[in-house]
Motif scaffolding. Structure first.
Motif, PDB file in Angstrom:
ATOM      1  N   GLY A  10       0.895  -1.378   0.165  1.00  0.00           N
ATOM      2  CA  GLY A  10      -0.036   0.201  -0.113  1.00  0.00           C
ATOM      3  C   GLY A  10       0.788   1.337   0.129  1.00  0.00           C
ATOM      4  O   GLY A  10       1.968   1.168  -0.212  1.00  0.00           O
ATOM      5  N   LEU A  11       0.111   2.529   0.468  1.00  0.00           N
ATOM      6  CA  LEU A  11       0.994   3.696   0.289  1.00  0.00           C
ATOM      7  C   LEU A  11       1.125   3.865   1.888  1.00  0.00           C
ATOM      8  O   LEU A  11       0.368   3.890   2.668  1.00  0.00           O
ATOM      9  N   VAL A  12       2.407   4.220   2.063  1.00  0.00           N
ATOM     10  CA  VAL A  12       2.681   4.763   3.516  1.00  0.00           C
ATOM     11  C   VAL A  12       3.759   6.035   3.459  1.00  0.00           C
ATOM     12  O   VAL A  12       4.277   5.994   2.563  1.00  0.00           O
ATOM     13  N   ARG A  13       3.714   6.788   4.441  1.00  0.00           N
ATOM     14  CA  ARG A  13       4.604   7.780   4.568  1.00  0.00           C
ATOM     15  C   ARG A  13       5.820   7.455   4.915  1.00  0.00           C
ATOM     16  O   ARG A  13       6.333   6.601   5.665  1.00  0.00           O
ATOM     17  N   PRO A  14       6.933   8.279   4.612  1.00  0.00           N
ATOM     18  CA  PRO A  14       8.282   7.917   5.054  1.00  0.00           C
ATOM     19  C   PRO A  14       8.369   7.808   6.512  1.00  0.00           C
ATOM     20  O   PRO A  14       7.758   8.676   7.095  1.00  0.00           O
ATOM     21  N   GLY A  15       9.025   6.718   6.958  1.00  0.00           N
ATOM     22  CA  GLY A  15       8.998   6.416   8.425  1.00  0.00           C
ATOM     23  C   GLY A  15       8.105   5.486   8.885  1.00  0.00           C
ATOM     24  O   GLY A  15       8.120   5.361  10.156  1.00  0.00           O
ATOM     25  N   GLY A  16       7.175   5.288   7.979  1.00  0.00           N
ATOM     26  CA  GLY A  16       6.086   4.557   8.542  1.00  0.00           C
ATOM     27  C   GLY A  16       6.328   3.169   8.242  1.00  0.00           C
ATOM     28  O   GLY A  16       7.483   2.583   8.022  1.00  0.00           O
TER      29      GLY A  16
END
Length: 118
Positions: A10-16
């Motif tokens: 999926g889509l995740v933010r940096p650091g996630g």
């Protein structure tokens, strides 16, 4: 019928974080070493992590050491990839691969997309 079905992308933010799963069926899972690979469009498929059939040997690509963890549950015929501290450069299609411990036989999953972006 042999199947390797990846999920969890999926889509995740940096650091996630994300946890990928690869569910196997149609073969004796514990007879196979399992690996995760990833591939960017136009590039080669690269090894990310590998775990031996009983989990006694584990290897990681240098780029993911300390951030990713591979594990397996032979009773559930499933291999996992826990991905923490994700970076944009981790964006790729992630594939699992099964390689028989003795004979020349291997299987690939269909892949799951991981996008790391703000």
């Amino acid at each position: 019928q042999v199947q390797l079905v990846e999920s969890g992308g999926g889509l995740v933010r940096p650091g996630g974080s994300l946890r990928l799963s690869c569910a196997a069926s149609g073969f004796d899972f514990s007879s196979y070493h399992m690996s995760w690979y990833r591939q960017d469009p136009g590039k080669e498929r690269d090894l990310v992590a590998r775990i031996s059939r009983f989990g006694l040997e584990i290897n990681y690509a240098d780029s993911v050491k300390g951030r990713f963890t591979i594990s397996r549950d032979n009773a559930m015929s499933t291999v996992y990839l826990q991905m923490n501290s994700l970076k944009p450069e981790d964006t790729a299609v992630y594939y699992c691969k099964a390689v028989h411990w003795w004979v020349a036989r291997d299987y690939w999953g269909q892949g799951t997309h991981v996008t790391v972006s703000s």
